[in-house]
Design a protein around this motif. Structure first.
Motif, PDB file in Angstrom:
ATOM      1  N   ILE A  85      38.061  41.079  48.810  1.00 18.74           N
ATOM      2  CA  ILE A  85      36.760  41.297  49.466  1.00 18.74           C
ATOM      3  C   ILE A  85      36.198  42.699  49.210  1.00 18.74           C
ATOM      4  CG2 ILE A  85      35.613  41.488  51.719  1.00 18.74           C
ATOM      5  CD1 ILE A  85      37.423  39.227  52.672  1.00 18.74           C
ATOM      6  N   HIS A  86      37.070  43.718  49.223  1.00 20.23           N
ATOM      7  CA  HIS A  86      36.580  45.097  49.250  1.00 20.23           C
ATOM      8  C   HIS A  86      36.800  45.898  47.976  1.00 20.23           C
ATOM      9  CE1 HIS A  86      35.812  44.575  53.487  1.00 20.23           C
ATOM     10  NE2 HIS A  86      37.062  44.215  53.679  1.00 20.23           N
ATOM     11  N   ALA A  87      37.493  45.331  46.992  1.00 21.10           N
ATOM     12  CA  ALA A  87      37.842  46.143  45.818  1.00 21.10           C
ATOM     13  C   ALA A  87      37.431  45.461  44.522  1.00 21.10           C
ATOM     14  CB  ALA A  87      39.339  46.413  45.809  1.00 21.10           C
ATOM     15  N   VAL A 122      61.417  44.535  53.273  1.00 19.34           N
ATOM     16  CA  VAL A 122      60.646  44.010  52.152  1.00 19.34           C
ATOM     17  C   VAL A 122      59.428  44.911  51.983  1.00 19.34           C
ATOM     18  CG1 VAL A 122      59.308  42.059  51.273  1.00 19.34           C
ATOM     19  CG2 VAL A 122      61.408  41.633  52.567  1.00 19.34           C
ATOM     20  N   HIS A 123      59.241  45.409  50.760  1.00 17.60           N
ATOM     21  CA  HIS A 123      58.107  46.270  50.419  1.00 17.60           C
ATOM     22  C   HIS A 123      57.054  45.403  49.736  1.00 17.60           C
ATOM     23  CE1 HIS A 123      56.044  49.957  49.163  1.00 17.60           C
ATOM     24  NE2 HIS A 123      55.865  49.358  47.993  1.00 17.60           N
ATOM     25  N   VAL A 124      55.842  45.426  50.270  1.00 14.27           N
ATOM     26  CA  VAL A 124      54.715  44.683  49.699  1.00 14.27           C
ATOM     27  C   VAL A 124      53.646  45.699  49.339  1.00 14.27           C
ATOM     28  CG1 VAL A 124      52.953  42.940  50.139  1.00 14.27           C
ATOM     29  CG2 VAL A 124      55.217  42.690  51.176  1.00 14.27           C
ATOM     30  N   GLU A 125      53.140  45.608  48.108  1.00  9.53           N
ATOM     31  CA  GLU A 125      52.124  46.557  47.658  1.00  9.53           C
ATOM     32  C   GLU A 125      51.073  45.827  46.833  1.00  9.53           C
ATOM     33  OE1 GLU A 125      51.919  50.735  45.174  1.00  9.53           O
ATOM     34  OE2 GLU A 125      53.786  50.110  46.140  1.00  9.53           O
ATOM     35  N   VAL A 126      49.820  46.055  47.170  1.00 14.28           N
ATOM     36  CA  VAL A 126      48.711  45.487  46.402  1.00 14.28           C
ATOM     37  C   VAL A 126      47.926  46.640  45.797  1.00 14.28           C
ATOM     38  CG1 VAL A 126      46.570  44.158  46.495  1.00 14.28           C
ATOM     39  CG2 VAL A 126      48.559  43.396  47.802  1.00 14.28           C
ATOM     40  N   THR A 127      47.806  46.597  44.468  1.00 15.75           N
ATOM     41  CA  THR A 127      47.053  47.618  43.741  1.00 15.75           C
ATOM     42  C   THR A 127      45.795  46.971  43.178  1.00 15.75           C
ATOM     43  OG1 THR A 127      49.107  48.725  43.151  1.00 15.75           O
ATOM     44  CG2 THR A 127      47.153  49.296  41.861  1.00 15.75           C
ATOM     45  N   ASP A 128      44.666  47.630  43.398  1.00 14.61           N
ATOM     46  CA  ASP A 128      43.395  47.119  42.882  1.00 14.61           C
ATOM     47  C   ASP A 128      42.729  48.223  42.067  1.00 14.61           C
ATOM     48  OD1 ASP A 128      41.796  48.804  44.706  1.00 14.61           O
ATOM     49  OD2 ASP A 128      42.497  47.433  46.266  1.00 14.61           O
ATOM     50  N   ALA A 129      41.576  47.936  41.514  1.00 17.21           N
ATOM     51  CA  ALA A 129      40.876  48.892  40.649  1.00 17.21           C
ATOM     52  C   ALA A 129      39.977  49.845  41.426  1.00 17.21           C
ATOM     53  CB  ALA A 129      40.062  48.140  39.590  1.00 17.21           C
ATOM     54  N   GLY A 130      40.127  49.899  42.724  1.00 17.61           N
ATOM     55  CA  GLY A 130      39.343  50.815  43.541  1.00 17.61           C
ATOM     56  C   GLY A 130      38.259  50.099  44.313  1.00 17.61           C
ATOM     57  N   PRO A 131      37.643  50.801  45.244  1.00 15.37           N
ATOM     58  CA  PRO A 131      36.663  50.168  46.112  1.00 15.37           C
ATOM     59  C   PRO A 131      35.421  49.693  45.376  1.00 15.37           C
ATOM     60  CG  PRO A 131      36.861  52.513  46.611  1.00 15.37           C
ATOM     61  CD  PRO A 131      37.850  52.205  45.530  1.00 15.37           C
ATOM     62  N   ALA A 132      34.957  48.538  45.770  1.00 11.33           N
ATOM     63  CA  ALA A 132      33.691  48.007  45.254  1.00 11.33           C
ATOM     64  C   ALA A 132      32.562  48.656  46.040  1.00 11.33           C
ATOM     65  CB  ALA A 132      33.656  46.497  45.409  1.00 11.33           C
ATOM     66  N   ALA A 133      31.372  48.581  45.517  1.00 12.28           N
ATOM     67  CA  ALA A 133      30.210  49.086  46.244  1.00 12.28           C
ATOM     68  C   ALA A 133      30.090  48.307  47.547  1.00 12.28           C
ATOM     69  CB  ALA A 133      28.946  48.908  45.401  1.00 12.28           C
TER      70      ALA A 133
END
Length: 142
Positions: free
Chosen positions: A64-66, A85-96
């Motif tokens: 929704i936000h990235a 348990v380690h959970v990590e989500v990497t995205d390309a940065g915030p969307a407008a």
């Protein structure tokens, strides 16, 4: 049980990586993969459901936000000497930022994700990287 014994029980450097296709049903596909890993790790049903909900929240925020692409990584770690348990989500940065009225999102149904992450995790955070943003959380295995 000592920390050394706990460390011996953790898989060596095993990280599961789930790329998130930029498609409407992507989160449900990734959740099925997460559930399969949690089953393989023989976690209690309560812990598995907490991890799955936490992963869903982080994934949904990325959708929704990235900006795409997004990737979910999952591994077993020690948190203060306890298995987690380690959970990590990497995205390309915030969307407008979207116009809330144009987004079609019901404000009563959104905005509680970070509260859920805080409630379910022993620790959590965000890290800015060269290629985007990583949101992470650790859930202690009881």
């Amino acid at each position: 049980m000592t920390v050394a014994q706990l460390s011996a029980e953790l898989p060596e450097d095993v990280t599961y990586v789930f790329p998130l296709p930029h498609a409407p049903r992507a989160a449900s596909v990734v959740r099925r993969g997460v559930r399969a890993v949690l089953t393989d790790w023989h976690l209690s049903a309560d812990v598995a459901e907490d991890v799955l909900l936490l992963a869903s929240e982080l994934l949904t925020n990325a959708i929704i936000h990235a900006l795409p692409p997004a990737t979910l990584r999952m591994s077993q770690v020690l948190v203060d000497g306890l298995k987690a348990v380690h959970v990590e989500v990497t995205d390309a940065g915030p969307a407008a930022p979207a116009d809330p009225s144009a987004s079609g999102l019901d404000p009563d149904e959104h905005g509680r994700g970070i509260g859920i992450v805080m409630a379910l995790s022993a620790r959590h955070g965000v890290r800015e990287c060269a290629d985007g943003t990583s949101w992470w959380a650790d859930v202690v295995v009881r």
